[in-house]
Write an enzyme that holds these catalytic residues in place. Structure first.
Site, PDB file in Angstrom:
ATOM      1  N   CYS A   2       0.828  -1.213   0.000  1.00 60.70           N
ATOM      2  CA  CYS A   2       0.000   0.000   0.000  1.00 60.70           C
ATOM      3  C   CYS A   2       0.862   1.264   0.000  1.00 60.70           C
ATOM      4  O   CYS A   2       1.949   1.289   0.561  1.00 60.70           O
ATOM      5  CB  CYS A   2      -0.856   0.047   1.255  1.00 60.70           C
ATOM      6  N   ARG A  28       4.951   0.508  -6.078  1.00 59.16           N
ATOM      7  CA  ARG A  28       4.909  -0.353  -4.891  1.00 59.16           C
ATOM      8  C   ARG A  28       3.937  -1.517  -5.067  1.00 59.16           C
ATOM      9  O   ARG A  28       3.972  -2.471  -4.292  1.00 59.16           O
ATOM     10  CB  ARG A  28       4.489   0.467  -3.662  1.00 59.16           C
ATOM     11  N   TRP A  74      -2.994  -2.628  -1.600  1.00 60.38           N
ATOM     12  CA  TRP A  74      -2.582  -3.965  -2.037  1.00 60.38           C
ATOM     13  C   TRP A  74      -3.288  -4.916  -1.084  1.00 60.38           C
ATOM     14  O   TRP A  74      -2.964  -4.984   0.098  1.00 60.38           O
ATOM     15  CB  TRP A  74      -1.065  -4.088  -1.934  1.00 60.38           C
ATOM     16  N   ASN A  98      -1.435   1.663   5.919  1.00 60.95           N
ATOM     17  CA  ASN A  98      -0.523   0.684   5.326  1.00 60.95           C
ATOM     18  C   ASN A  98      -0.087  -0.237   6.462  1.00 60.95           C
ATOM     19  O   ASN A  98       0.320   0.238   7.517  1.00 60.95           O
ATOM     20  CB  ASN A  98       0.676   1.427   4.716  1.00 60.95           C
ATOM     21  N   GLY A  99      -0.182  -1.556   6.253  1.00 59.26           N
ATOM     22  CA  GLY A  99       0.229  -2.504   7.291  1.00 59.26           C
ATOM     23  C   GLY A  99      -0.923  -3.437   7.641  1.00 59.26           C
ATOM     24  O   GLY A  99      -1.912  -3.524   6.906  1.00 59.26           O
ATOM     25  N   GLU A 462      19.256 -15.742  -9.378  1.00 56.01           N
ATOM     26  CA  GLU A 462      18.767 -14.387  -9.603  1.00 56.01           C
ATOM     27  C   GLU A 462      18.280 -14.212 -11.046  1.00 56.01           C
ATOM     28  O   GLU A 462      17.228 -13.610 -11.281  1.00 56.01           O
ATOM     29  CB  GLU A 462      19.870 -13.371  -9.261  1.00 56.01           C
ATOM     30  N   LYS A 466      14.479 -13.141 -11.950  1.00 53.85           N
ATOM     31  CA  LYS A 466      14.201 -11.949 -12.774  1.00 53.85           C
ATOM     32  C   LYS A 466      13.276 -12.325 -13.913  1.00 53.85           C
ATOM     33  O   LYS A 466      12.300 -11.656 -14.193  1.00 53.85           O
ATOM     34  CB  LYS A 466      15.537 -11.425 -13.308  1.00 53.85           C
ATOM     35  N   GLU A 469       9.592 -13.424 -12.637  1.00 58.79           N
ATOM     36  CA  GLU A 469       8.730 -12.418 -12.005  1.00 58.79           C
ATOM     37  C   GLU A 469       8.188 -11.399 -12.998  1.00 58.79           C
ATOM     38  O   GLU A 469       7.083 -10.908 -12.827  1.00 58.79           O
ATOM     39  CB  GLU A 469       9.421 -11.728 -10.830  1.00 58.79           C
ATOM     40  N   HIS A 485      19.534 -35.731 -10.947  1.00 58.95           N
ATOM     41  CA  HIS A 485      18.904 -36.458  -9.835  1.00 58.95           C
ATOM     42  C   HIS A 485      17.390 -36.258  -9.837  1.00 58.95           C
ATOM     43  O   HIS A 485      16.742 -36.395  -8.803  1.00 58.95           O
ATOM     44  CB  HIS A 485      19.524 -36.026  -8.505  1.00 58.95           C
ATOM     45  N   LYS A 582       6.746  -3.546  -4.555  1.00 61.29           N
ATOM     46  CA  LYS A 582       8.160  -3.180  -4.452  1.00 61.29           C
ATOM     47  C   LYS A 582       8.696  -3.407  -3.044  1.00 61.29           C
ATOM     48  O   LYS A 582       9.796  -3.894  -2.863  1.00 61.29           O
ATOM     49  CB  LYS A 582       8.332  -1.712  -4.852  1.00 61.29           C
TER      50      LYS A 582
END
Ligand code: F6R
Length: 587
Positions: A2, A28, A74, A98-99, A462, A466, A469, A485, A582
């Protein structure tokens, strides 16, 4: 996660400033947005599901308003719809949040007994109702907000308007980020600096449980004893333009192009002729590295380098696991927390736990004054500047740079200074290559594998993150020797395998593993600093050969750009991938 913005001022610009701020916080991640603004001493609330443009289409920007709060949500409690969007209003109070208020069910029961009713599924509506409930008893806004800091559990940054005092905007925070910014005849609140950069670069940080009472020309901050506290005013070094796209199609591309300078700025902070600004590491004989996502991946590279060159055991763990584990540390342990935002809830929770246990901490952080930076015993800033794209690139590279410096420092190795000076140009050369033809070969595939051994495996992780996502293609990274394996059964004709080999001591073994997948029809993209020409690969990406301490900084660049080109061909929302945020400020 948020985003919050708020404005109070004599310039009557509230709606525009708050909406500009919300747009700057889009990176964000969010799924609905809303605004509350005053007009002729009346508070109006407009909210919409989906993109900010839906909200903008319903706002009359000609309305003059001197007070407003805005929010991008969000979803956590309740689906993303209009009712659950913020601001939430109960009687005289309107808030954005937010939270997560963890004890909201308990609070709700108390409110239900006191005849409150609710429209949404959110914890925020409970929070605002609870504020209203306490205010009826206290009849004082500051006392009310101070009271709720003792009752609300979890995390919150709240922007608050009370109909009884439309000359002030209130804010309070615990754990979730919030800044108070200073303008001329106007002041602001925001989750993050980019939201206010168009108007001012002066801001102050609100600490946990502090309450801000903000008017057009005055900012008062109160502690939990309701005493006024003095705050330093900070100045953001970058400009509004530097946080904007500067002509690039996407923030991600702009940020990759900034990598040569980010490397330079980060190195120059810690090393010129000698090391500087580095906390004393000599008393520690073991290190734990704790982080999430890409920051965790830099920790894996850090482990490899520190163990190999400095001979110090390093344990690396993702923060959401580390927090709930039994950890073996003592006064000789340094716990390193790596975070771009410095606000990641899991990382921050680990930091607090480790601190409580009396263990020393080092934050490797990008955002100046963020919670991880403030709470850590030592801080090493990554000099990446403002990173907007959700997928981290330049901040990741800056974190790798800090781990290279730490390793050089631990081994007192100053021999690389000359080689270091060549790195920005080498990064630039890699950035200027065209990865689109390679992307065209793989962008339609449903699965893509990354393989490597040793340090190359950490980079493969990484590269794979990348790609998945931002392009939504399923991608996994495997240790090259481990594939046979089990996972090798997934390799079929034309399955792309991106194989990384930069370590001479392991390259023969890696090449054998590449041949195994090639024999099963894989399309191999070979990423290497080695002069090998053979028929075990289909495409080769050459990277310059540098000292192993600096090599990962070059290896990652083509992988970031390949992910970018693949996502672009798939017409994905590159800077704001679905479901992602973000700064992950919930656990
Ligand atoms: C991936 C990405 C995330 C972050 C992770 C930690 O591109 O950006 O995996 O690395 O969420 O975030 P910070 O570094 O802000 O703690």
């Amino acid at each position: 996660m948020c985003g919050i913005t708020g404005y109070i001022g004599k310039n009557n610009n509230a709606i525009k400033v708050v909406m500009d701020g919300l747009e700057s916080l889009e990176y964000r991640g969010y799924d609905s947005s809303g605004i509350a603004y005053t007009n002729n001493n009346k508070l109006n609330v407009i909210k919409e599901k989906g993109k900010i443009i839906n909200l903008k289409n319903n706002i009359d920007f000609n309305i003059k308003s001197n007070l407003a709060i805005g929010h991008t949500r969000w979803a956590t409690h309740g689906e993303p719809n209009k009712v659950n969007s913020h601001p939430h209003q109960v009687n005289k109070f309107t808030i954005v949040h937010n939270g997560i208020i963890e004890n909201y069910i308990e609070l709700k029961e108390e409110l239900l007994k006191n005849n409150y009713t609710f429209k949404s599924s959110t914890d925020t509506e409970i929070a605002v109702a609870y504020i209203d409930f306490i205010y009826k008893k206290e009849k004082d806004i500051l006392k009310t907000l101070n009271y709720i800091t003792k009752v609300f559990r979890g995390s919150y940054a709240l922007g608050i308007i009370c109909n009884d005092d439309l000359n002030n905007l209130y804010a309070v925070r615990k754990t979730s980020p919030l800044i108070i910014a200073k303008g001329t005849n106007e002041n602001y609140i925001a989750s993050d600096v980019p939201a206010i950069l168009k108007y001012t670069n002066k801001y102050m940080l609100l600490d946990d449980y502090e309450i801000a009472k903000i008017s057009s020309d005055n900012i008062e901050i109160y502690n939990q004893k309701l005493e006024l506290v003095t705050k330093d005013t900070l100045e953001f070094e970058g400009t509004y333009e530097s946080s904007m796209k500067n002509g690039y199609e996407h923030f991600m591309l702009k940020e990759i192009h900034e990598e040569p300078n980010v490397f330079k700025d980060t190195i120059n902070t810690y090393l010129d002729k000698d090391f500087k600004n580095i906390p004393g590491f000599s008393k520690y004989n073991n290190i734990h590295i704790v982080a999430c996502g890409s920051a965790y991946h830099t920790g894996l590279v850090g482990k490899y380098l520190i163990e190999k060159y400095a001979n110090i055991p390093v344990y690396v763990e993702v923060a959401s696991e580390y927090r709930y584990k039994h950890n073996f540390y003592d006064e000789k342990t340094l716990v390193i927390l790596v975070s771009q935002s410095g606000e990641t809830a899991d990382t921050l929770a680990c930091l607090k736990k480790v601190k409580e246990d009396g263990i020393d901490t080092l934050g490797i952080v990008n955002v100046v004054g963020s919670s991880v930076a403030r709470e850590s015993k030592y801080v090493m800033y990554t000099k990446a500047g403002c990173e907007i794209a959700v997928a981290t690139t330049k901040a990741y590279l800056a974190q790798l740079t800090v781990f290279s410096v730490i390793t050089m420092y631990l081994t007192n190795n100053k021999t690389l200074i000359e080689e270091i000076s060549t790195i920005p140009t080498l990064i630039d050369n890699l950035i200027n290559k065209d990865y689109k033809p390679i992307a065209k070969e793989i962008y339609k595939n449903k699965d893509i594998f990354f393989i490597g051994r040793g340090i190359d495996y950490s980079i493969a992780m990484e590269g794979s993150l990348k790609l998945k996502e931002i392009s939504y293609i399923n991608s996994v990274a495997y240790q090259a020797g481990e594939l046979k394996h089990g996972t090798i059964s997934l390799i079929e004709k034309n399955t792309p395998v991106i194989a990384i080999s930069t370590d001479d001591t392991l390259s023969e073994k890696t090449i054998s593993n590449i041949k195994e997948v090639k024999a099963r029809g894989a399309k191999v993209i070979f990423v290497t600093n080695q002069n090998i020409n053979d028929n075990f690969y289909d495409i080769k990406i050459d990277i310059p050969r540098v000292n192993e301490l600096l090599q990962p900084i070059l290896t990652i660049v083509p992988l970031q750009l390949l992910a970018y080109e693949v996502a672009k061909l798939n017409k994905c929302d590159i800077d704001k991938p679905r479901n992602l945020a973000k700064s992950v400020t919930v656990e």
